[in-house]
Design a protein around this motif. Structure first.
Motif, PDB file in Angstrom:
ATOM      1  N   LYS A 142       0.750  -1.309  -0.028  1.00 24.81           N
ATOM      2  CA  LYS A 142      -0.101   0.129  -0.091  1.00 24.81           C
ATOM      3  C   LYS A 142       0.935   1.122   0.025  1.00 24.81           C
ATOM      4  O   LYS A 142       0.649   2.297  -0.670  1.00 24.81           O
ATOM      5  CB  LYS A 142      -0.964   0.023   1.227  1.00 24.81           C
ATOM      6  CG  LYS A 142      -1.678   1.232   1.286  1.00 24.81           C
ATOM      7  CD  LYS A 142      -2.544   1.068   2.560  1.00 24.81           C
ATOM      8  CE  LYS A 142      -3.533   2.409   2.482  1.00 24.81           C
ATOM      9  NZ  LYS A 142      -4.212   2.497   3.884  1.00 24.81           N
ATOM     10  N   TYR A 145       2.635   1.899  -3.529  1.00 27.50           N
ATOM     11  CA  TYR A 145       1.483   2.486  -4.358  1.00 27.50           C
ATOM     12  C   TYR A 145       1.304   3.987  -3.918  1.00 27.50           C
ATOM     13  O   TYR A 145       0.790   4.730  -5.023  1.00 27.50           O
ATOM     14  CB  TYR A 145       0.281   1.646  -4.447  1.00 27.50           C
ATOM     15  CG  TYR A 145       0.464   0.448  -5.327  1.00 27.50           C
ATOM     16  CD1 TYR A 145       0.559   0.683  -6.823  1.00 27.50           C
ATOM     17  CD2 TYR A 145       0.515  -0.777  -4.934  1.00 27.50           C
ATOM     18  CE1 TYR A 145       0.642  -0.297  -7.794  1.00 27.50           C
ATOM     19  CE2 TYR A 145       0.852  -1.939  -5.733  1.00 27.50           C
ATOM     20  CZ  TYR A 145       0.700  -1.559  -7.155  1.00 27.50           C
ATOM     21  OH  TYR A 145       0.846  -2.575  -8.153  1.00 27.50           O
ATOM     22  N   GLN A 146       1.351   4.295  -2.722  1.00 23.41           N
ATOM     23  CA  GLN A 146       1.163   5.521  -2.393  1.00 23.41           C
ATOM     24  C   GLN A 146       2.213   6.542  -2.621  1.00 23.41           C
ATOM     25  O   GLN A 146       2.096   7.686  -3.168  1.00 23.41           O
ATOM     26  CB  GLN A 146       0.866   5.526  -0.833  1.00 23.41           C
ATOM     27  CG  GLN A 146       0.615   7.101  -0.198  1.00 23.41           C
ATOM     28  CD  GLN A 146       0.313   7.204   1.317  1.00 23.41           C
ATOM     29  OE1 GLN A 146      -0.024   5.917   1.784  1.00 23.41           O
ATOM     30  NE2 GLN A 146       0.547   7.962   2.014  1.00 23.41           N
ATOM     31  N   ASP A 149       4.743   5.628  -8.690  1.00 25.36           N
ATOM     32  CA  ASP A 149       3.786   5.478  -9.924  1.00 25.36           C
ATOM     33  C   ASP A 149       3.324   3.928 -10.256  1.00 25.36           C
ATOM     34  O   ASP A 149       4.179   3.108 -10.030  1.00 25.36           O
ATOM     35  CB  ASP A 149       4.685   5.989 -11.114  1.00 25.36           C
ATOM     36  CG  ASP A 149       3.878   5.805 -12.344  1.00 25.36           C
ATOM     37  OD1 ASP A 149       4.328   5.097 -13.177  1.00 25.36           O
ATOM     38  OD2 ASP A 149       2.980   6.455 -12.470  1.00 25.36           O
ATOM     39  N   ALA A 150       2.046   3.712 -10.308  1.00 27.74           N
ATOM     40  CA  ALA A 150       1.673   2.354 -10.339  1.00 27.74           C
ATOM     41  C   ALA A 150       2.327   1.537 -11.654  1.00 27.74           C
ATOM     42  O   ALA A 150       2.721   0.415 -11.718  1.00 27.74           O
ATOM     43  CB  ALA A 150       0.087   2.502 -10.637  1.00 27.74           C
ATOM     44  N   LYS A 151       2.662   2.151 -12.804  1.00 29.96           N
ATOM     45  CA  LYS A 151       3.475   1.582 -13.727  1.00 29.96           C
ATOM     46  C   LYS A 151       4.512   1.205 -13.451  1.00 29.96           C
ATOM     47  O   LYS A 151       5.013   0.250 -13.889  1.00 29.96           O
ATOM     48  CB  LYS A 151       3.223   2.549 -14.971  1.00 29.96           C
ATOM     49  CG  LYS A 151       3.854   1.816 -16.177  1.00 29.96           C
ATOM     50  CD  LYS A 151       3.843   2.904 -17.557  1.00 29.96           C
ATOM     51  CE  LYS A 151       4.531   2.131 -18.615  1.00 29.96           C
ATOM     52  NZ  LYS A 151       4.530   3.345 -19.852  1.00 29.96           N
ATOM     53  N   ASP A 152       5.330   2.267 -12.809  1.00 28.47           N
ATOM     54  CA  ASP A 152       6.706   1.750 -12.382  1.00 28.47           C
ATOM     55  C   ASP A 152       6.791   0.717 -11.346  1.00 28.47           C
ATOM     56  O   ASP A 152       7.295  -0.169 -11.329  1.00 28.47           O
ATOM     57  CB  ASP A 152       7.376   2.991 -11.743  1.00 28.47           C
ATOM     58  CG  ASP A 152       8.782   2.880 -11.297  1.00 28.47           C
ATOM     59  OD1 ASP A 152       9.516   2.315 -11.990  1.00 28.47           O
ATOM     60  OD2 ASP A 152       9.101   3.130 -10.125  1.00 28.47           O
ATOM     61  N   ILE A 153       5.596   0.799 -10.360  1.00 25.84           N
ATOM     62  CA  ILE A 153       5.582  -0.340  -9.129  1.00 25.84           C
ATOM     63  C   ILE A 153       5.586  -1.719  -9.976  1.00 25.84           C
ATOM     64  O   ILE A 153       6.124  -2.850  -9.673  1.00 25.84           O
ATOM     65  CB  ILE A 153       4.512   0.007  -8.412  1.00 25.84           C
ATOM     66  CG1 ILE A 153       5.014   1.155  -7.453  1.00 25.84           C
ATOM     67  CG2 ILE A 153       4.296  -1.383  -7.419  1.00 25.84           C
ATOM     68  CD1 ILE A 153       3.937   1.759  -6.622  1.00 25.84           C
ATOM     69  N   ALA A 154       4.652  -1.598 -11.144  1.00 21.57           N
ATOM     70  CA  ALA A 154       4.400  -3.074 -11.811  1.00 21.57           C
ATOM     71  C   ALA A 154       5.688  -3.559 -12.151  1.00 21.57           C
ATOM     72  O   ALA A 154       6.017  -4.715 -12.242  1.00 21.57           O
ATOM     73  CB  ALA A 154       3.269  -2.940 -12.866  1.00 21.57           C
TER      74      ALA A 154
END
Length: 185
Positions: A142, A145-146, A149-154
């Protein structure tokens, strides 16, 4: 059973250096480094307290069962995962959080596999740890993601997953809670 408890509750340089103690230390390090991230501080503070309680519980179990502490060197699992953490901010924080999530998730998985093979006392204890590790996994992810960046985290998740797979499937010279395939002698 004793081997697994000792493996999990290793000793380094004569001091208790168990996973729960390391997890508390990691949480405190994150607090010190990212002192302006209020949500991270709140979660890591709670996590550190909980991990230290677990550390004390393990030490009491070992004492009751007359299991002596013994020296174990750091395993390759966590250090192998930490090698994928990028060295520059703000992505270093996000990478560190993703790695933390993986370590907690794998602990949860391994506790679940271990519980049915333990006596009642240890089974209950490890089941409690399993639930804690699941919460910690969710909290780390969590926060990633906070703060990222969601794309980078993926992409980070994919990279850590591939590294973890290699660590788990490759021969490991030492049996540990987070070890790979035992190496043949």
């Amino acid at each position: 059973m004793t081997c697994l408890l000792i493996s999990w509750a290793g000793v380094r340089s004569g001091n208790a250096d168990i996973s729960e103690f390391k997890a508390a230390s990691t949480a405190l390090s994150l607090i010190a480094k990212y002192h302006s991230h209020v949500d991270l501080i709140n979660m890591m503070s709670r996590l550190a307290r909980e991990e230290l309680v677990h550390h004390e519980q393990v030490m009491r179990i070992m004492k009751r069962r007359k299991i002596e502490l013994r020296q174990l060197h750091a395993g390759r699992y966590a250090s192998g995962l930490r090698k994928v953490v990028r060295s520059h901010e703000p992505v270093k924080l996000v990478d560190t959080l993703v790695v933390g999530a993986f370590i907690e998730a794998r602990s949860c998985e391994r506790f679940e596999a271990l519980v049915p093979h333990l006596d009642e006392e240890l089974g209950k204890f490890y089941f409690g740890l399993l639930k804690s590790e699941a919460r910690h996994f969710q909290g780390y992810l969590k926060l990633a993601y906070q703060y990222g960046d969601a794309k980078d985290i993926a992409q980070v998740i994919d990279k850590v997953r591939a590294t973890e797979q290699e660590l788990i499937e490759s021969p490991d010279d030492e049996f540990r809670f987070h070890s790979g395939v035992p190496a043949t002698a």
